[in-house]
Design an enzyme around this catalytic site. Structure first.
Site, PDB file in Angstrom:
ATOM      1  N   CYS A 149       0.753  -1.047  -0.009  1.00 42.06           N
ATOM      2  CA  CYS A 149       0.144   0.091   0.057  1.00 42.06           C
ATOM      3  C   CYS A 149       0.957   1.240  -0.190  1.00 42.06           C
ATOM      4  O   CYS A 149       1.533   1.396  -1.050  1.00 42.06           O
ATOM      5  CB  CYS A 149      -0.926   0.133   1.195  1.00 42.06           C
ATOM      6  N   ASP A 217     -10.014  -2.613  -5.551  1.00 43.73           N
ATOM      7  CA  ASP A 217      -8.722  -1.695  -5.624  1.00 43.73           C
ATOM      8  C   ASP A 217      -8.610  -0.591  -6.753  1.00 43.73           C
ATOM      9  O   ASP A 217      -8.252  -1.138  -7.904  1.00 43.73           O
ATOM     10  CB  ASP A 217      -7.488  -2.655  -5.800  1.00 43.73           C
ATOM     11  N   HIS A 249      -7.822  -3.934  -2.063  1.00 47.54           N
ATOM     12  CA  HIS A 249      -6.733  -3.311  -1.566  1.00 47.54           C
ATOM     13  C   HIS A 249      -6.454  -3.724  -0.390  1.00 47.54           C
ATOM     14  O   HIS A 249      -7.298  -3.762   0.540  1.00 47.54           O
ATOM     15  CB  HIS A 249      -7.188  -1.842  -1.847  1.00 47.54           C
TER      16      HIS A 249
END
Length: 281
Positions: A149, A217, A249
């Site tokens: 991330c 995502d 995500h």
């Protein structure tokens, strides 16, 4: 019985001989007590996770976390999972003791304001200090980086092709990774990407054939992966990518383990990372 890991390594190395005896485990830890140690290094808290039966290593991996940072149990356990395969793993506190709490995000924390408190220059100062600590104080000869991330952006930025950066990188669902940053990458990179949408079909009579899309995502998905592949290929960079179906995500760190596709994506992305470093670091 076919050993999946041996098959993956054989494909990844493309003729490069690797010592099978160095492999320990490819199981990602999802629960339990962290095995590493937290140390203060020149004012930076760094979690150290050591390889089995050793507190030294010629190779190390710097783990650049998501916005939840060191307090998140899954981040420490992920570092332990990588370390159990023969690497020293260093997880620096990127946020000077001010990571986002899971509860804060779920309550609707203003991430724009939080990011302003942690500018890119401050993040890179921490990364630079950690790299110098690894190379100069710990004597690390080869240095890899994993980024999840938030941290994925910085792995890309530090694949410089010299001793001031990282030698090899792996990123999963990176956030805010710019095409200009991908253009500047000079070292081997592996990318794990999740799906942009789940497509569902309503079967109720009045909605037969109607499709709906649920966002998974929007940060780094199949479209972004394809563009990154084009750039890396054009620049003759060694790279490899995987796209994980129905993986949202954050899937490589804190997925919903009750959903088989998400549990698989976390486990498989660990296999992807470790085999990548076994081949190129």
């Amino acid at each position: 019985m076919i050993n999946l890991r041996q098959c993956l390594v054989a494909m990844a190395t493309a003729g490069t001989a690797l010592a099978a005896s160095s492999y320990v485990t490819l199981e990602v830890r999802n629960a339990g007590v962290p095995a590493g140690q937290l140390k203060n290094v020149s004012g930076i808290e760094i979690y150290h996770s050591y390889p089995p039966n050793s507190n030294t290593s010629a190779k190390a991996i710097i783990h650049l976390t998501d916005i939840f940072g060191l307090p998140l149990l899954q981040n420490k356990l992920l570092a332990d999972s990588i370390a159990s395969n023969g690497y020293l793993v260093l997880v620096p506190d990127l946020f000077a003791g001010d990571p986002v709490g899971v509860e804060e995000q779920e309550a609707g924390l203003n991430l724009t304001e939080w990011r302003a408190l942690h500018p890119q220059s401050a993040i890179e100062a921490v990364i630079n200090s950690t790299i110098q600590y690894a190379r100069n104080e710990l004597g690390i000869e080869k240095l890899g980086g994993v980024g999840y991330c938030f941290g994925g952006k910085y792995v890309g930025r530090w694949l410089k092709g010299d001793d001031s950066g990282l030698d090899v990188g792996f990123v999963a669902h990176p956030s805010n990774l710019l095409e200009t940053e991908i253009q500047a990458i000079a070292g081997p990179l592996s990318i794990a990407a999740g799906s942009e949408f789940i497509v569902s079909i309503y079967l109720r009579l009045e909605y037969v054939g109607k499709l709906t899309r649920t966002a998974l995502d929007a940060s780094f998905n199949a479209t972004a992966k394809s563009r990154a592949e084009s750039i890396l290929n054009a620049n003759n960079i060694t790279f490899q990518t995987n796209l994980y179906s129905q993986a949202p995500h954050g899937f490589a760190v804190r997925p919903n383990l009750t959903i088989p596709q998400q549990a698989y994506a976390k486990q498989a992305s660990l296999v992807q990372a470790v085999t990548w470093f076994d081949a190129w670091l």
